[in-house]
Write a protein that holds these residues in place. Structure first.
Motif, PDB file in Angstrom:
ATOM      1  N   LEU A 237       0.853  -1.194   0.000  1.00 38.23           N
ATOM      2  CA  LEU A 237       0.000   0.000   0.000  1.00 38.23           C
ATOM      3  C   LEU A 237       0.882   1.234   0.000  1.00 38.23           C
ATOM      4  O   LEU A 237       2.074   1.185   0.297  1.00 38.23           O
ATOM      5  CB  LEU A 237      -0.962  -0.009   1.185  1.00 38.23           C
ATOM      6  N   GLU A 238       0.283   2.351  -0.356  1.00 37.30           N
ATOM      7  CA  GLU A 238       1.014   3.612  -0.451  1.00 37.30           C
ATOM      8  C   GLU A 238       0.683   4.480   0.749  1.00 37.30           C
ATOM      9  O   GLU A 238      -0.471   4.550   1.181  1.00 37.30           O
ATOM     10  CB  GLU A 238       0.630   4.324  -1.748  1.00 37.30           C
ATOM     11  N   ILE A 239       1.720   5.146   1.288  1.00 32.89           N
ATOM     12  CA  ILE A 239       1.523   6.034   2.442  1.00 32.89           C
ATOM     13  C   ILE A 239       2.007   7.444   2.074  1.00 32.89           C
ATOM     14  O   ILE A 239       3.159   7.641   1.702  1.00 32.89           O
ATOM     15  CB  ILE A 239       2.267   5.507   3.685  1.00 32.89           C
ATOM     16  N   PRO A 240       1.109   8.436   2.102  1.00 35.40           N
ATOM     17  CA  PRO A 240       1.531   9.810   1.815  1.00 35.40           C
ATOM     18  C   PRO A 240       2.239  10.432   3.026  1.00 35.40           C
ATOM     19  O   PRO A 240       1.825  10.221   4.179  1.00 35.40           O
ATOM     20  CB  PRO A 240       0.224  10.526   1.492  1.00 35.40           C
ATOM     21  N   LEU A 241       3.288  11.173   2.752  1.00 36.68           N
ATOM     22  CA  LEU A 241       4.056  11.837   3.809  1.00 36.68           C
ATOM     23  C   LEU A 241       4.193  13.322   3.490  1.00 36.68           C
ATOM     24  O   LEU A 241       4.335  13.722   2.328  1.00 36.68           O
ATOM     25  CB  LEU A 241       5.458  11.233   3.931  1.00 36.68           C
ATOM     26  N   ALA A 242       4.177  14.137   4.546  1.00 36.77           N
ATOM     27  CA  ALA A 242       4.506  15.553   4.399  1.00 36.77           C
ATOM     28  C   ALA A 242       6.026  15.685   4.260  1.00 36.77           C
ATOM     29  O   ALA A 242       6.766  14.808   4.712  1.00 36.77           O
ATOM     30  CB  ALA A 242       4.012  16.345   5.605  1.00 36.77           C
ATOM     31  N   PRO A 243       6.501  16.749   3.630  1.00 39.75           N
ATOM     32  CA  PRO A 243       7.945  16.897   3.447  1.00 39.75           C
ATOM     33  C   PRO A 243       8.718  16.839   4.756  1.00 39.75           C
ATOM     34  O   PRO A 243       9.805  16.239   4.820  1.00 39.75           O
ATOM     35  CB  PRO A 243       8.082  18.263   2.769  1.00 39.75           C
ATOM     36  N   TRP A 244       8.211  17.457   5.803  1.00 41.33           N
ATOM     37  CA  TRP A 244       8.924  17.447   7.088  1.00 41.33           C
ATOM     38  C   TRP A 244       8.896  16.070   7.750  1.00 41.33           C
ATOM     39  O   TRP A 244       9.833  15.717   8.461  1.00 41.33           O
ATOM     40  CB  TRP A 244       8.354  18.508   8.033  1.00 41.33           C
ATOM     41  N   GLU A 245       7.823  15.277   7.502  1.00 39.50           N
ATOM     42  CA  GLU A 245       7.804  13.909   8.035  1.00 39.50           C
ATOM     43  C   GLU A 245       8.875  13.065   7.362  1.00 39.50           C
ATOM     44  O   GLU A 245       9.567  12.274   8.019  1.00 39.50           O
ATOM     45  CB  GLU A 245       6.429  13.269   7.815  1.00 39.50           C
ATOM     46  N   MET A 299       4.116  14.330  -0.300  1.00 37.25           N
ATOM     47  CA  MET A 299       3.109  15.250  -0.807  1.00 37.25           C
ATOM     48  C   MET A 299       3.433  16.666  -0.305  1.00 37.25           C
ATOM     49  O   MET A 299       3.977  16.844   0.791  1.00 37.25           O
ATOM     50  CB  MET A 299       1.725  14.830  -0.307  1.00 37.25           C
ATOM     51  N   VAL A 300       3.098  17.676  -1.112  1.00 36.59           N
ATOM     52  CA  VAL A 300       3.265  19.080  -0.705  1.00 36.59           C
ATOM     53  C   VAL A 300       1.905  19.753  -0.769  1.00 36.59           C
ATOM     54  O   VAL A 300       1.033  19.333  -1.537  1.00 36.59           O
ATOM     55  CB  VAL A 300       4.272  19.820  -1.609  1.00 36.59           C
ATOM     56  N   PRO A 301       1.697  20.774   0.053  1.00 33.52           N
ATOM     57  CA  PRO A 301       0.405  21.462   0.032  1.00 33.52           C
ATOM     58  C   PRO A 301       0.144  22.090  -1.339  1.00 33.52           C
ATOM     59  O   PRO A 301       1.056  22.639  -1.966  1.00 33.52           O
ATOM     60  CB  PRO A 301       0.543  22.529   1.122  1.00 33.52           C
ATOM     61  N   ALA A 302      -1.084  21.982  -1.793  1.00 29.18           N
ATOM     62  CA  ALA A 302      -1.443  22.605  -3.072  1.00 29.18           C
ATOM     63  C   ALA A 302      -1.398  24.126  -2.963  1.00 29.18           C
ATOM     64  O   ALA A 302      -1.059  24.821  -3.929  1.00 29.18           O
ATOM     65  CB  ALA A 302      -2.829  22.148  -3.503  1.00 29.18           C
ATOM     66  N   GLN A 303      -1.732  24.644  -1.785  1.00 34.18           N
ATOM     67  CA  GLN A 303      -1.668  26.084  -1.537  1.00 34.18           C
ATOM     68  C   GLN A 303      -0.961  26.302  -0.209  1.00 34.18           C
ATOM     69  O   GLN A 303      -1.217  25.584   0.767  1.00 34.18           O
ATOM     70  CB  GLN A 303      -3.064  26.699  -1.504  1.00 34.18           C
ATOM     71  N   LEU A 304      -0.062  27.267  -0.167  1.00 35.36           N
ATOM     72  CA  LEU A 304       0.708  27.564   1.034  1.00 35.36           C
ATOM     73  C   LEU A 304       0.138  28.789   1.730  1.00 35.36           C
ATOM     74  O   LEU A 304      -0.276  29.757   1.083  1.00 35.36           O
ATOM     75  CB  LEU A 304       2.175  27.832   0.677  1.00 35.36           C
ATOM     76  N   SER A 305       0.124  28.712   3.065  1.00 29.03           N
ATOM     77  CA  SER A 305      -0.207  29.913   3.836  1.00 29.03           C
ATOM     78  C   SER A 305       0.997  30.852   3.803  1.00 29.03           C
ATOM     79  O   SER A 305       2.100  30.476   3.379  1.00 29.03           O
ATOM     80  CB  SER A 305      -0.542  29.537   5.272  1.00 29.03           C
ATOM     81  N   ASP A 306       0.803  32.061   4.255  1.00 27.48           N
ATOM     82  CA  ASP A 306       1.920  33.015   4.260  1.00 27.48           C
ATOM     83  C   ASP A 306       3.056  32.504   5.125  1.00 27.48           C
ATOM     84  O   ASP A 306       4.238  32.622   4.761  1.00 27.48           O
ATOM     85  CB  ASP A 306       1.441  34.377   4.772  1.00 27.48           C
ATOM     86  N   ALA A 307       2.738  31.939   6.298  1.00 27.65           N
ATOM     87  CA  ALA A 307       3.772  31.434   7.198  1.00 27.65           C
ATOM     88  C   ALA A 307       4.514  30.264   6.561  1.00 27.65           C
ATOM     89  O   ALA A 307       5.751  30.172   6.650  1.00 27.65           O
ATOM     90  CB  ALA A 307       3.151  31.025   8.532  1.00 27.65           C
ATOM     91  N   GLU A 308       3.764  29.354   5.927  1.00 26.91           N
ATOM     92  CA  GLU A 308       4.416  28.210   5.275  1.00 26.91           C
ATOM     93  C   GLU A 308       5.336  28.668   4.157  1.00 26.91           C
ATOM     94  O   GLU A 308       6.445  28.153   3.986  1.00 26.91           O
ATOM     95  CB  GLU A 308       3.351  27.248   4.729  1.00 26.91           C
ATOM     96  N   ARG A 309       4.868  29.641   3.394  1.00 27.97           N
ATOM     97  CA  ARG A 309       5.704  30.123   2.298  1.00 27.97           C
ATOM     98  C   ARG A 309       6.994  30.731   2.839  1.00 27.97           C
ATOM     99  O   ARG A 309       8.077  30.497   2.285  1.00 27.97           O
ATOM    100  CB  ARG A 309       4.934  31.148   1.470  1.00 27.97           C
ATOM    101  N   ARG A 310       6.930  31.549   3.934  1.00 28.97           N
ATOM    102  CA  ARG A 310       8.138  32.145   4.491  1.00 28.97           C
ATOM    103  C   ARG A 310       9.102  31.060   4.964  1.00 28.97           C
ATOM    104  O   ARG A 310      10.314  31.162   4.748  1.00 28.97           O
ATOM    105  CB  ARG A 310       7.761  33.065   5.666  1.00 28.97           C
ATOM    106  N   LEU A 311       8.553  30.014   5.604  1.00 29.32           N
ATOM    107  CA  LEU A 311       9.428  28.949   6.103  1.00 29.32           C
ATOM    108  C   LEU A 311      10.080  28.180   4.965  1.00 29.32           C
ATOM    109  O   LEU A 311      11.270  27.848   5.033  1.00 29.32           O
ATOM    110  CB  LEU A 311       8.625  28.004   6.998  1.00 29.32           C
ATOM    111  N   PHE A 312       9.309  27.900   3.905  1.00 33.03           N
ATOM    112  CA  PHE A 312       9.909  27.195   2.768  1.00 33.03           C
ATOM    113  C   PHE A 312      10.953  28.073   2.091  1.00 33.03           C
ATOM    114  O   PHE A 312      11.991  27.584   1.632  1.00 33.03           O
ATOM    115  CB  PHE A 312       8.821  26.780   1.766  1.00 33.03           C
TER     116      PHE A 312
END
Length: 327
Positions: A237-245, A299-312
């Motif tokens: 099976l496939e498991i989606p992960l966030a970049p930080w995970e 997986m990466v967010p389709a849309q970034l919040s302002d805080a997420e964008r600054r951190l990336f």
């Protein structure tokens, strides 16, 4: 029919000197193999009709005598002609029928030298007893004991969850020539795999002369699943992960056919990595169970919040990692 253009002995695969028992044994084998309830191949029903007609003729002493003497034209020969021919064969030399030899023209070795049939065999009785039509009307005319019924086969499709857990299921299968359906209570063993057969004792074709019914074998097919892929007893099976995970590592809950398990994702995991959980695949009542393979997908967010964008953006500034550097 095709049998009219072929020798009836050839249709049944027996010599012209075959005994009654040999003819019936050959018919029983061929009829079971070609019966439309058992054999779904093209032409099986026509072969079954030819086999039945050949047996109908050769199992009756009177019709067999006529067939032996006159071949394919035996149906057109009146009975009185056949009787006179038989009388000529039985008469001693010189006793009547002037000008005739010891045998009838075109006759073979003669019916009486084969051992004879004794009594007639009821073809409907035999067919019904072999293929579930009851015990027959006349009993065993050859003095033999019970004859077991033929085994039959059908296919069923179950889910991955059913294959994993097993349990009792009610299934409906189409019937035979009559088109009627039948319901069965089936005990699906936990860990059943693709192509495995489940035996339902006594649910096949009926036996003859009080013999037991055959068995019904269910060939198992496992339906495709949107999340699980099977290979034998192994499950992937496939498991989606966030970049930080994936970068930092994480303990991630994963839903499996056996329930939710936690998968430890090592730090620095890339997309497509396979993590093995030993013994978490399909169970095996006779040995080791299969394994569960978890394939990562970042997986990466389709849309970034302002805080997420600054951190990336900050990460992109401070990181020296180049995923294409080795290419």
């Amino acid at each position: 029919m095709a049998a009219e253009r072929r020798d009836f002995y050839e249709v049944l695969g027996v010599p012209r000197t075959a005994t009654a028992e040999e003819i019936q044994r050959a018919y029983r084998t061929l009829a079971r193999r070609n019966h439309p309830d058992v054999n779904k191949e093209p032409g099986a029903e026509d072969r079954f009709k030819d086999i039945t007609e050949a047996y109908d003729v050769l199992s009756d002493p009177k019709s067999r005598r006529k067939y032996d003497r006159f071949g394919a034209q035996w149906r057109q020969v009146p009975d009185d002609v056949e009787q006179r021919a038989g009388a000529r064969q039985r008469a001693p030399a010189g006793a009547g029928f002037p000008g005739q030899g010891a045998g009838f023209p075109g006759q073979g070795a003669g019916f009486g030298g084969r051992g004879g049939f004794g009594e007639e065999v009821d073809v409907e009785d035999l067919l019904g007893s072999i293929f579930g039509g009851g015990q027959g009307r006349g009993g065993d005319r050859f003095g033999r004991g019970p004859v077991p019924g033929a085994d039959t086969q059908a296919e069923i499709t179950i889910s991955v969850e059913d294959a994993y857990h097993g349990g009792r299921r009610r299934i409906t299968l189409p019937g035979g020539l009559g088109g009627r359906t039948r319901e069965y209570e089936v005990n699906i063993p936990a860990g059943v795999t693709e192509g495995q057969r489940i035996r339902l004792a006594g649910q096949g074709s009926g036996g003859a002369r009080g013999g037991p019914s055959g068995d019904l074998y269910l060939v198992v097919h496992i339906a495709p699943h949107p999340r699980y892929k099977l290979s034998g007893r192994d499950i992937t099976l496939e498991i989606p992960l966030a970049p930080w995970e994936a970068a930092l590592g994480a303990s991630v809950p994963v839903e499996t056919p056996g329930g939710v398990v936690r998968v430890d994702v090592p730090p620095g995991t890339s997309s497509g990595r396979r993590l093995r959980l030993r013994g978490r695949g399909l169970p095996n009542p006779r040995g080791a169970p299969g394994d569960l393979y978890v394939q990562t997908k970042i997986m990466v967010p389709a849309q970034l919040s302002d805080a997420e964008r600054r951190l990336f953006e900050e990460l992109a500034t401070v990181s020296s990692y180049n995923p294409r550097g080795d290419r």
